[in-house]
Design a protein around this motif. Structure first.
Motif, PDB file in Angstrom:
ATOM      1  N   VAL A  19       0.843  -1.203   0.000  1.00 53.62           N
ATOM      2  CA  VAL A  19       0.000   0.000   0.000  1.00 53.62           C
ATOM      3  C   VAL A  19       0.875   1.249   0.000  1.00 53.62           C
ATOM      4  O   VAL A  19       0.617   2.200  -0.750  1.00 53.62           O
ATOM      5  CB  VAL A  19      -0.991   0.003   1.184  1.00 53.62           C
ATOM      6  N   ASP A  20       1.920   1.256   0.807  1.00 54.17           N
ATOM      7  CA  ASP A  20       2.832   2.408   0.843  1.00 54.17           C
ATOM      8  C   ASP A  20       3.513   2.611  -0.505  1.00 54.17           C
ATOM      9  O   ASP A  20       3.636   3.746  -0.978  1.00 54.17           O
ATOM     10  CB  ASP A  20       3.893   2.220   1.932  1.00 54.17           C
ATOM     11  N   THR A  33      -6.223   3.770   0.946  1.00 58.16           N
ATOM     12  CA  THR A  33      -6.151   3.245   2.305  1.00 58.16           C
ATOM     13  C   THR A  33      -6.859   1.897   2.356  1.00 58.16           C
ATOM     14  O   THR A  33      -7.690   1.583   1.503  1.00 58.16           O
ATOM     15  CB  THR A  33      -6.817   4.195   3.323  1.00 58.16           C
ATOM     16  N   MET A  34      -6.524   1.139   3.376  1.00 52.11           N
ATOM     17  CA  MET A  34      -7.201  -0.133   3.584  1.00 52.11           C
ATOM     18  C   MET A  34      -8.456   0.130   4.415  1.00 52.11           C
ATOM     19  O   MET A  34      -8.405   0.873   5.398  1.00 52.11           O
ATOM     20  CB  MET A  34      -6.281  -1.118   4.304  1.00 52.11           C
ATOM     21  N   PRO A  35      -9.592  -0.455   4.031  1.00 50.67           N
ATOM     22  CA  PRO A  35     -10.833  -0.240   4.781  1.00 50.67           C
ATOM     23  C   PRO A  35     -10.746  -0.737   6.220  1.00 50.67           C
ATOM     24  O   PRO A  35     -11.370  -0.187   7.115  1.00 50.67           O
ATOM     25  CB  PRO A  35     -11.896  -0.998   4.004  1.00 50.67           C
ATOM     26  N   GLU A  39      -7.092  -5.682   5.263  1.00 47.24           N
ATOM     27  CA  GLU A  39      -8.105  -5.817   4.204  1.00 47.24           C
ATOM     28  C   GLU A  39      -7.812  -4.807   3.100  1.00 47.24           C
ATOM     29  O   GLU A  39      -7.667  -3.623   3.353  1.00 47.24           O
ATOM     30  CB  GLU A  39      -9.495  -5.557   4.787  1.00 47.24           C
ATOM     31  N   LEU A  40      -7.734  -5.291   1.871  1.00 50.14           N
ATOM     32  CA  LEU A  40      -7.495  -4.428   0.726  1.00 50.14           C
ATOM     33  C   LEU A  40      -8.813  -3.920   0.148  1.00 50.14           C
ATOM     34  O   LEU A  40      -9.814  -4.639   0.142  1.00 50.14           O
ATOM     35  CB  LEU A  40      -6.728  -5.180  -0.362  1.00 50.14           C
ATOM     36  N   GLU A  43      -9.753  -1.234  -5.270  1.00 53.99           N
ATOM     37  CA  GLU A  43      -8.684  -0.618  -6.048  1.00 53.99           C
ATOM     38  C   GLU A  43      -7.345  -1.303  -5.774  1.00 53.99           C
ATOM     39  O   GLU A  43      -6.592  -1.608  -6.699  1.00 53.99           O
ATOM     40  CB  GLU A  43      -8.557   0.876  -5.721  1.00 53.99           C
ATOM     41  N   LEU A  44      -7.059  -1.538  -4.508  1.00 50.73           N
ATOM     42  CA  LEU A  44      -5.802  -2.183  -4.148  1.00 50.73           C
ATOM     43  C   LEU A  44      -5.748  -3.627  -4.630  1.00 50.73           C
ATOM     44  O   LEU A  44      -4.684  -4.117  -5.020  1.00 50.73           O
ATOM     45  CB  LEU A  44      -5.569  -2.099  -2.637  1.00 50.73           C
ATOM     46  N   ARG A  45      -6.866  -4.305  -4.639  1.00 55.32           N
ATOM     47  CA  ARG A  45      -6.897  -5.684  -5.155  1.00 55.32           C
ATOM     48  C   ARG A  45      -6.584  -5.702  -6.652  1.00 55.32           C
ATOM     49  O   ARG A  45      -5.848  -6.570  -7.132  1.00 55.32           O
ATOM     50  CB  ARG A  45      -8.249  -6.331  -4.887  1.00 55.32           C
TER      51      ARG A  45
END
Length: 96
Positions: A19-20, A33-35, A39-40, A43-45
């Motif tokens: 994430v960083d 950010t992670m919810p 947990e991704l 968008e992050l997935r």
């Protein structure tokens, strides 16, 4: 839901600073950010799958159980809000 939780856990286990690293390439006001811890977000997935070498939106859609049009929409927004809104965005994410 269990599949996605396992996916999130695996990604963060393999790439703990994912994430960083992604946020280094996003405009400040659009950083992700992670919810919840571990947990991704969707968008992050999508970006994690690109990082893992899955770049075809149809394959990403199948993995995440969504339409390819939805993946396309998310991807376009991510790229638009990145520091690299051109075709290099995917290459940069793939090399995180």
């Amino acid at each position: 839901k269990d599949l996605l939780a396992g996916f999130d856990s695996a990604v963060l286990g393999i790439f703990p600073d994912f994430v960083d690293k992604v946020n280094e390439h996003m405009q400040e006001e659009y950083r992700l950010t992670m919810p919840a811890k571990g947990e991704l977000s969707t968008e992050l997935r999508i970006l994690a799958l690109i990082r893992m070498g899955i770049s075809k939106r149809i394959k990403i859609a199948k993995v995440l159980n969504m339409s390819s049009a939805t993946v396309y929409s998310y991807h376009c927004n991510l790229r638009k809000h990145s520091l690299h809104p051109d075709s290099s965005f995917d290459k940069i994410i793939a090399n995180i």
